[in-house]
Scaffold this motif. Sequence first.
Motif, PDB file in Angstrom:
ATOM      1  N   ASN A 130     -47.233 -18.150  -3.856  1.00  0.00           N
ATOM      2  CA  ASN A 130     -48.616 -18.631  -3.811  1.00  0.00           C
ATOM      3  C   ASN A 130     -49.548 -17.573  -4.392  1.00  0.00           C
ATOM      4  N   ALA A 131     -50.698 -18.032  -4.849  1.00  0.00           N
ATOM      5  CA  ALA A 131     -51.745 -17.115  -5.295  1.00  0.00           C
ATOM      6  C   ALA A 131     -52.760 -16.938  -4.176  1.00  0.00           C
ATOM      7  N   SER A 132     -53.630 -15.974  -4.314  1.00  0.00           N
ATOM      8  CA  SER A 132     -54.675 -15.755  -3.310  1.00  0.00           C
ATOM      9  C   SER A 132     -55.797 -16.777  -3.447  1.00  0.00           C
ATOM     10  N   THR A 133     -55.823 -17.496  -4.545  1.00  0.00           N
ATOM     11  CA  THR A 133     -56.777 -18.571  -4.759  1.00  0.00           C
ATOM     12  C   THR A 133     -55.999 -19.887  -4.835  1.00  0.00           C
ATOM     13  N   ASP A 134     -56.603 -20.971  -4.410  1.00  0.00           N
ATOM     14  CA  ASP A 134     -55.879 -22.241  -4.323  1.00  0.00           C
ATOM     15  C   ASP A 134     -55.687 -22.952  -5.655  1.00  0.00           C
ATOM     16  N   TYR A 135     -56.671 -22.834  -6.564  1.00  0.00           N
ATOM     17  CA  TYR A 135     -56.622 -23.591  -7.811  1.00  0.00           C
ATOM     18  C   TYR A 135     -56.988 -22.721  -9.010  1.00  0.00           C
ATOM     19  N   HIS A 136     -56.536 -23.178 -10.169  1.00  0.00           N
ATOM     20  CA  HIS A 136     -56.929 -22.594 -11.446  1.00  0.00           C
ATOM     21  C   HIS A 136     -57.426 -23.735 -12.320  1.00  0.00           C
ATOM     22  N   LYS A 160     -43.794 -27.340  -9.009  1.00  0.00           N
ATOM     23  CA  LYS A 160     -43.545 -28.138  -7.805  1.00  0.00           C
ATOM     24  C   LYS A 160     -44.857 -28.576  -7.150  1.00  0.00           C
ATOM     25  N   TYR A 161     -45.818 -27.646  -6.998  1.00  0.00           N
ATOM     26  CA  TYR A 161     -47.093 -27.967  -6.347  1.00  0.00           C
ATOM     27  C   TYR A 161     -47.871 -29.044  -7.101  1.00  0.00           C
ATOM     28  N   ASN A 162     -47.639 -29.118  -8.419  1.00  0.00           N
ATOM     29  CA  ASN A 162     -48.410 -30.036  -9.260  1.00  0.00           C
ATOM     30  C   ASN A 162     -47.576 -31.193  -9.801  1.00  0.00           C
ATOM     31  N   THR A 163     -46.328 -31.281  -9.372  1.00  0.00           N
ATOM     32  CA  THR A 163     -45.374 -32.284  -9.877  1.00  0.00           C
ATOM     33  C   THR A 163     -45.442 -32.400 -11.405  1.00  0.00           C
ATOM     34  N   LEU A 164     -45.300 -31.241 -12.049  1.00  0.00           N
ATOM     35  CA  LEU A 164     -45.304 -31.149 -13.507  1.00  0.00           C
ATOM     36  C   LEU A 164     -44.039 -30.445 -13.978  1.00  0.00           C
ATOM     37  N   LYS A 165     -43.658 -30.709 -15.222  1.00  0.00           N
ATOM     38  CA  LYS A 165     -42.547 -29.984 -15.843  1.00  0.00           C
ATOM     39  C   LYS A 165     -43.087 -28.708 -16.473  1.00  0.00           C
ATOM     40  N   LYS A 166     -42.199 -27.740 -16.684  1.00  0.00           N
ATOM     41  CA  LYS A 166     -42.605 -26.437 -17.220  1.00  0.00           C
ATOM     42  C   LYS A 166     -43.342 -26.545 -18.555  1.00  0.00           C
ATOM     43  N   ASP A 167     -42.965 -27.522 -19.361  1.00  0.00           N
ATOM     44  CA  ASP A 167     -43.574 -27.662 -20.686  1.00  0.00           C
ATOM     45  C   ASP A 167     -44.662 -28.743 -20.730  1.00  0.00           C
ATOM     46  N   ALA A 168     -45.209 -29.085 -19.576  1.00  0.00           N
ATOM     47  CA  ALA A 168     -46.242 -30.133 -19.497  1.00  0.00           C
ATOM     48  C   ALA A 168     -47.452 -29.766 -20.357  1.00  0.00           C
ATOM     49  N   ASN A 169     -48.041 -30.778 -20.985  1.00  0.00           N
ATOM     50  CA  ASN A 169     -49.270 -30.577 -21.754  1.00  0.00           C
ATOM     51  C   ASN A 169     -50.447 -30.575 -20.785  1.00  0.00           C
ATOM     52  N   LEU A 170     -51.232 -29.524 -20.839  1.00  0.00           N
ATOM     53  CA  LEU A 170     -52.402 -29.399 -19.973  1.00  0.00           C
ATOM     54  C   LEU A 170     -53.662 -29.644 -20.791  1.00  0.00           C
ATOM     55  N   PHE A 171     -54.726 -30.040 -20.117  1.00  0.00           N
ATOM     56  CA  PHE A 171     -55.984 -30.264 -20.824  1.00  0.00           C
ATOM     57  C   PHE A 171     -57.076 -29.393 -20.195  1.00  0.00           C
ATOM     58  N   PRO A 172     -58.034 -28.948 -21.006  1.00  0.00           N
ATOM     59  CA  PRO A 172     -59.113 -28.114 -20.480  1.00  0.00           C
ATOM     60  C   PRO A 172     -59.836 -28.791 -19.332  1.00  0.00           C
ATOM     61  N   GLY A 173     -60.085 -28.038 -18.277  1.00  0.00           N
ATOM     62  CA  GLY A 173     -60.777 -28.569 -17.111  1.00  0.00           C
ATOM     63  C   GLY A 173     -59.831 -29.075 -16.032  1.00  0.00           C
ATOM     64  N   GLN A 174     -58.561 -29.254 -16.377  1.00  0.00           N
ATOM     65  CA  GLN A 174     -57.578 -29.713 -15.386  1.00  0.00           C
ATOM     66  C   GLN A 174     -57.415 -28.662 -14.295  1.00  0.00           C
ATOM     67  N   ARG A 175     -57.323 -29.117 -13.046  1.00  0.00           N
ATOM     68  CA  ARG A 175     -57.131 -28.179 -11.926  1.00  0.00           C
ATOM     69  C   ARG A 175     -55.651 -28.084 -11.606  1.00  0.00           C
ATOM     70  N   ILE A 176     -55.148 -26.855 -11.551  1.00  0.00           N
ATOM     71  CA  ILE A 176     -53.741 -26.596 -11.258  1.00  0.00           C
ATOM     72  C   ILE A 176     -53.679 -25.924  -9.889  1.00  0.00           C
ATOM     73  N   LYS A 177     -52.915 -26.508  -9.008  1.00  0.00           N
ATOM     74  CA  LYS A 177     -52.753 -25.980  -7.656  1.00  0.00           C
ATOM     75  C   LYS A 177     -51.849 -24.734  -7.699  1.00  0.00           C
ATOM     76  N   LEU A 178     -52.282 -23.657  -7.042  1.00  0.00           N
ATOM     77  CA  LEU A 178     -51.559 -22.384  -7.067  1.00  0.00           C
ATOM     78  C   LEU A 178     -50.976 -21.993  -5.710  1.00  0.00           C
ATOM     79  N   ALA A 179     -51.248 -22.780  -4.705  1.00  0.00           N
ATOM     80  CA  ALA A 179     -50.763 -22.466  -3.365  1.00  0.00           C
ATOM     81  C   ALA A 179     -50.308 -23.738  -2.672  1.00  0.00           C
ATOM     82  N   LYS A 180     -49.392 -23.575  -1.748  1.00  0.00           N
ATOM     83  CA  LYS A 180     -48.815 -24.707  -1.022  1.00  0.00           C
ATOM     84  C   LYS A 180     -49.850 -25.419  -0.196  1.00  0.00           C
TER      85      LYS A 180
END
Length: 180
Positions: A130-136, A160-180
């Motif tokens: 986990n990160a010290s912040t919840d989202y990026h 796992k936290y975001n149900t994404l594959k390692k090579d998923a295409n991300l878009f600007p502004g998307q929130r990525i969960k960094l902690a359980k």
Amino acid sequence: MGKRIKKAGYATNPKYPQLLIKIIEDYELHKYDKLYNKPMLASNENISSFKSKKTNSKDDFNPILIGAANREIFETNGVKFIYAKNGDTFWGIARDFNIYTWQVFRYNDLKKKHQITEGQKLYLERKKNNASTDYHTVNAGESLYDISQKYGVKLNKICKYNTLKKDANLFPGQRIKLAK
């Protein structure tokens, strides 16, 4: 120390502990232990202030240690890392920091075919779950790997936290969960 090495099965010579201790004493190698663990503080900051930094620019991190081969060691999310220099190899980094080459690959979610680039952030320890912040919030051109390296969080956990594959295409502004 030599006796523990012998007991663990690494030494076949019965005099190994004495030989090892003699080499350490003859060359005063114990002095390097003190040098390696000496904190390097910038201005009036203390080490705990380095852990709270959340940006990823090299200028935003101050070295917390001077390691092997006179390399600066930084820390984010409680995990130590270095910035690659021109000419660095995985084998050389492993040798300089007394870890195995496979650890450098695994800690950084890299394959053997990967080439090190100057300025690349390379972890010397296992990243956190986990990160010290919840989202990026994703910036243009960022990948899950980039985010994993930025925060010192295992890539597979972010997936796992975001149900994404390692090579998923991300878009600007998307929130990525960094902690359980």
